[in-house]
Design a protein around this motif. Structure first.
Motif, PDB file in Angstrom:
ATOM      1  N   ALA A  53       0.758  -1.125   0.113  1.00 23.76           N
ATOM      2  CA  ALA A  53       0.120  -0.051  -0.052  1.00 23.76           C
ATOM      3  C   ALA A  53       0.936   1.307  -0.151  1.00 23.76           C
ATOM      4  O   ALA A  53       0.322   2.492  -0.285  1.00 23.76           O
ATOM      5  N   HIS A  54       2.142   1.255   0.239  1.00 22.97           N
ATOM      6  CA  HIS A  54       3.165   2.233   0.423  1.00 22.97           C
ATOM      7  C   HIS A  54       3.999   2.374  -0.548  1.00 22.97           C
ATOM      8  O   HIS A  54       4.964   2.990  -0.566  1.00 22.97           O
ATOM      9  N   CYS A  62       4.457   8.449  -2.209  1.00 22.54           N
ATOM     10  CA  CYS A  62       3.741   7.119  -1.491  1.00 22.54           C
ATOM     11  C   CYS A  62       2.229   7.531  -1.487  1.00 22.54           C
ATOM     12  O   CYS A  62       1.790   8.544  -1.097  1.00 22.54           O
ATOM     13  N   THR A  64      -0.404   6.366  -0.114  1.00 26.28           N
ATOM     14  CA  THR A  64      -1.175   6.255   0.919  1.00 26.28           C
ATOM     15  C   THR A  64      -0.762   7.303   1.966  1.00 26.28           C
ATOM     16  O   THR A  64      -1.669   7.949   2.470  1.00 26.28           O
ATOM     17  N   CYS A  65       0.373   7.740   2.071  1.00 28.57           N
ATOM     18  CA  CYS A  65       1.019   8.944   2.905  1.00 28.57           C
ATOM     19  C   CYS A  65       0.455  10.293   2.289  1.00 28.57           C
ATOM     20  O   CYS A  65       0.611  11.357   3.069  1.00 28.57           O
TER      21      CYS A  65
END
Length: 129
Positions: A53-54, A62, A64-65
């Motif tokens: 996911a990252h 990234c 996700t972040c």
């Protein structure tokens, strides 16, 4: 309701990690082998899913972040923590559970708990260490 469910899920994960840590330090050799065979595949799959996911996108961010307004370049903090604990862990100084700090984790006073990782009253701020 989502906040309570989230806290219940987090508590369950913390409890599981505590149980595995306790087993690692207190169990006999036969129990350790049994736990390792059942838990190591689950833990590695969990790390893989989280790291997937990252994975950085084509711009090196990234997904996700990152937010719409703030892009987080890879490697994000999740990848940095993974590397620290899975690759460089033998080189890093070891911390005891009492001194270990997890980003975003709050510490609560005994008066706010009913168990090891009890629900925190959302109307009262948690005491952070």
């Amino acid at each position: 309701m989502d906040q309570v469910l989230g806290q219940v899920l987090r508590n369950a994960v913390w409890e599981r990690l505590d149980m595995l840590s306790d087993l690692a330090t207190r169990a006999d050799a036969q129990s350790l082998v049994s736990v390792a065979r059942s838990e190591l595949p689950r833990l590695t799959e969990g790390w893989r899913a989280m790291l997937q996911a990252h994975e950085p996108d084509e711009r090196g961010d990234c997904p996700t972040c990152s937010t719409r307004w703030h892009k987080c370049k890879a490697p994000c903090s999740v990848w940095q923590v993974a590397h620290e604990h899975l690759v460089a862990g033998g080189l890093a100084p070891q911390q005891t559970a009492a001194t270990q700090r997890v980003p975003g984790q709050t510490r609560v006073s005994p008066a706010e708990t009913t168990g090891r990782h009890a629900l925190v009253n959302p109307r009262r701020p948690a005491i952070t260490a």
